[in-house]
Design a protein around this motif. Structure first.
Motif, PDB file in Angstrom:
ATOM      1  N   VAL A 110      75.895  41.065  31.192  1.00  0.00           N
ATOM      2  CA  VAL A 110      74.462  40.836  30.979  1.00  0.00           C
ATOM      3  C   VAL A 110      73.806  40.592  32.332  1.00  0.00           C
ATOM      4  N   ILE A 111      72.671  41.245  32.545  1.00  0.00           N
ATOM      5  CA  ILE A 111      71.928  41.077  33.801  1.00  0.00           C
ATOM      6  C   ILE A 111      70.449  40.930  33.478  1.00  0.00           C
ATOM      7  N   ALA A 112      69.744  40.106  34.253  1.00  0.00           N
ATOM      8  CA  ALA A 112      68.315  39.890  34.032  1.00  0.00           C
ATOM      9  C   ALA A 112      67.586  39.875  35.363  1.00  0.00           C
ATOM     10  N   SER A 113      66.320  40.313  35.310  1.00  0.00           N
ATOM     11  CA  SER A 113      65.478  40.276  36.505  1.00  0.00           C
ATOM     12  C   SER A 113      64.154  39.594  36.186  1.00  0.00           C
ATOM     13  N   ALA A 114      63.490  39.111  37.234  1.00  0.00           N
ATOM     14  CA  ALA A 114      62.167  38.499  37.104  1.00  0.00           C
ATOM     15  C   ALA A 114      61.519  38.531  38.476  1.00  0.00           C
ATOM     16  N   LYS A 115      60.232  38.132  38.530  1.00  0.00           N
ATOM     17  CA  LYS A 115      59.521  38.134  39.796  1.00  0.00           C
ATOM     18  C   LYS A 115      60.000  37.028  40.724  1.00  0.00           C
ATOM     19  N   THR A 116      60.408  35.888  40.127  1.00  0.00           N
ATOM     20  CA  THR A 116      60.894  34.755  40.920  1.00  0.00           C
ATOM     21  C   THR A 116      62.233  34.297  40.355  1.00  0.00           C
ATOM     22  N   MET A 117      62.912  33.425  41.095  1.00  0.00           N
ATOM     23  CA  MET A 117      64.235  32.974  40.678  1.00  0.00           C
ATOM     24  C   MET A 117      64.197  31.772  39.731  1.00  0.00           C
ATOM     25  N   THR A 118      63.001  31.234  39.466  1.00  0.00           N
ATOM     26  CA  THR A 118      62.909  29.999  38.681  1.00  0.00           C
ATOM     27  C   THR A 118      63.620  30.117  37.340  1.00  0.00           C
ATOM     28  N   ASN A 119      63.177  31.052  36.491  1.00  0.00           N
ATOM     29  CA  ASN A 119      63.807  31.234  35.181  1.00  0.00           C
ATOM     30  C   ASN A 119      65.199  31.844  35.298  1.00  0.00           C
ATOM     31  N   LEU A 120      65.377  32.711  36.294  1.00  0.00           N
ATOM     32  CA  LEU A 120      66.681  33.361  36.459  1.00  0.00           C
ATOM     33  C   LEU A 120      67.773  32.339  36.764  1.00  0.00           C
ATOM     34  N   ASN A 121      67.477  31.362  37.599  1.00  0.00           N
ATOM     35  CA  ASN A 121      68.464  30.331  37.928  1.00  0.00           C
ATOM     36  C   ASN A 121      68.858  29.529  36.695  1.00  0.00           C
ATOM     37  N   LYS A 122      67.875  29.253  35.829  1.00  0.00           N
ATOM     38  CA  LYS A 122      68.169  28.532  34.592  1.00  0.00           C
ATOM     39  C   LYS A 122      69.118  29.333  33.713  1.00  0.00           C
ATOM     40  N   LEU A 123      68.846  30.633  33.571  1.00  0.00           N
ATOM     41  CA  LEU A 123      69.694  31.487  32.735  1.00  0.00           C
ATOM     42  C   LEU A 123      71.085  31.646  33.335  1.00  0.00           C
ATOM     43  N   LYS A 124      71.142  31.756  34.648  1.00  0.00           N
ATOM     44  CA  LYS A 124      72.442  31.885  35.315  1.00  0.00           C
ATOM     45  C   LYS A 124      73.265  30.619  35.133  1.00  0.00           C
ATOM     46  N   ASP A 125      72.622  29.462  35.300  1.00  0.00           N
ATOM     47  CA  ASP A 125      73.328  28.185  35.156  1.00  0.00           C
ATOM     48  C   ASP A 125      73.819  27.974  33.724  1.00  0.00           C
ATOM     49  N   GLU A 126      72.994  28.362  32.753  1.00  0.00           N
ATOM     50  CA  GLU A 126      73.338  28.094  31.355  1.00  0.00           C
ATOM     51  C   GLU A 126      74.316  29.100  30.778  1.00  0.00           C
ATOM     52  N   TYR A 127      74.170  30.380  31.158  1.00  0.00           N
ATOM     53  CA  TYR A 127      74.968  31.430  30.508  1.00  0.00           C
ATOM     54  C   TYR A 127      75.873  32.207  31.465  1.00  0.00           C
ATOM     55  N   ASN A 128      75.762  31.934  32.763  1.00  0.00           N
ATOM     56  CA  ASN A 128      76.606  32.585  33.768  1.00  0.00           C
ATOM     57  C   ASN A 128      76.416  34.104  33.789  1.00  0.00           C
ATOM     58  N   ILE A 129      75.172  34.555  33.565  1.00  0.00           N
ATOM     59  CA  ILE A 129      74.888  35.989  33.608  1.00  0.00           C
ATOM     60  C   ILE A 129      74.556  36.406  35.036  1.00  0.00           C
ATOM     61  N   ASN A 130      74.451  37.702  35.252  1.00  0.00           N
ATOM     62  CA  ASN A 130      74.041  38.237  36.539  1.00  0.00           C
ATOM     63  C   ASN A 130      72.515  38.224  36.628  1.00  0.00           C
ATOM     64  N   VAL A 131      71.972  37.913  37.790  1.00  0.00           N
ATOM     65  CA  VAL A 131      70.518  37.883  37.964  1.00  0.00           C
ATOM     66  C   VAL A 131      70.132  38.617  39.239  1.00  0.00           C
ATOM     67  N   THR A 132      68.895  39.104  39.249  1.00  0.00           N
ATOM     68  CA  THR A 132      68.378  39.846  40.388  1.00  0.00           C
ATOM     69  C   THR A 132      66.855  39.810  40.359  1.00  0.00           C
ATOM     70  N   LEU A 133      66.248  40.010  41.503  1.00  0.00           N
ATOM     71  CA  LEU A 133      64.794  40.130  41.572  1.00  0.00           C
ATOM     72  C   LEU A 133      64.350  41.587  41.475  1.00  0.00           C
ATOM     73  N   ASP A 134      65.302  42.487  41.354  1.00  0.00           N
ATOM     74  CA  ASP A 134      65.034  43.933  41.358  1.00  0.00           C
ATOM     75  C   ASP A 134      65.200  44.519  39.954  1.00  0.00           C
ATOM     76  N   ALA A 135      64.103  44.919  39.330  1.00  0.00           N
ATOM     77  CA  ALA A 135      64.149  45.502  37.984  1.00  0.00           C
ATOM     78  C   ALA A 135      64.970  46.796  37.966  1.00  0.00           C
TER      79      ALA A 135
END
Length: 267
Positions: free
Chosen positions: A31-56
């Protein structure tokens, strides 16, 4: 299960990701998610250990199913920016209000696989109700996979896109009506002397239990209502007042107004 990506990481995206991970539909590394900023992405990464990026675009490259979970006002621009990466085998799932299948096909092509959906906010507590509208390119097996995702955080039904405005009226927006009803009942209990927190618990649990009775008993809501209304009792007295005050007509008018507004927004 395939690799799943999310462009957008707001509350609804988080609810869907939570359902996917908690139900073990896929492993977190898929599972991977992107957003404009890392605020929500960091929460999702911490809670679910998914991959995150700022690049759609990174999301689309690394996903078989791409959830478009951005606001309607930026939806077209974001989809336009990744359309060259959407091949014939990728599935695009939209949760944006007012974005029709045809409008998405106009951007990425009518040969692409698209499912328009409408979940609601109770998805945040795994009690969501979602509608799924597939386009002509979605195969039964693919629809089953996506439906499984939505069933992981509540219930879902496949409907024709012509019903999507009705879905918004009766499901997408309706939690707000129910919250108002709960608040009003609690206010009345407070008038009667009950502490407010306790009043909210009594009102909310009663609504939850009543809804569960409708779903699990299979009985008509009117029949369940009659079961509570003893002759000359307290409940029928309250029902009489609700009828005199036009409760049902108010609810019908409100839902119809919501449906009409949804139609306007889709034009």
């Amino acid at each position: 299960m395939k690799k799943i990506g999310f462009i957008g990481a707001g509350n609804m995206a988080g609810a869907i990701i939570g359902g996917i991970i908690k139900s073990n539909l896929v492993e977190s590394q898929n599972v991977i998610a992107s957003a404009k900023t890392m605020t929500n992405l960091n929460k999702l990464k911490d809670e679910y250990n998914i991959n995150v990026t700022l690049d759609a675009r990174e999301v689309v490259k690394n996903s078989d199913i791409v959830f478009m979970a951005v606001k309607p006002n930026i939806f077209d621009g974001v989809l336009e920016s990744v359309k060259d990466l959407i091949g014939d085998e990728k599935i695009v799932v939209s949760i944006a209000a007012g974005k029709s299948i045809s409008s998405m096909e106009n951007i990425i092509g009518d040969d692409k696989k698209i499912i328009r959906t409408m979940p609601n906010t109770p998805a945040l507590v795994n009690e969501g109700m979602s509608a799924l509208c597939p386009n002509k390119n979605i195969e039964d097996a693919e629809l089953k996979i996506v439906k499984g995702i939505f069933d992981s955080f509540g219930k879902s039904e496949v409907v024709g896109e012509y019903l999507i405005d009705s879905v918004i009226g009766v499901s997408g927006s309706s939690p707000a009506y129910v919250f108002m009803f709960i608040e009003a009942m609690a206010d009345a209990a407070v008038v009667g002397g009950m502490p407010r927190k306790q009043a909210y618990n009594f009102a909310a649990q009663s609504v939850l239990g009543a809804a569960k009775m409708v779903i699990e008993s299979g009985k008509h809501p009117g029949e369940l209502k009659d079961m509570v209304c003893s002759p000359g009792g307290t409940t029928i007295e309250a029902v009489k007042v609700l009828e005199n005050e036009g409760m049902r007509s108010s609810v019908i008018n409100a839902v119809c107004a919501c449906i009409e507004k949804s139609k306007e927004m889709s034009k």
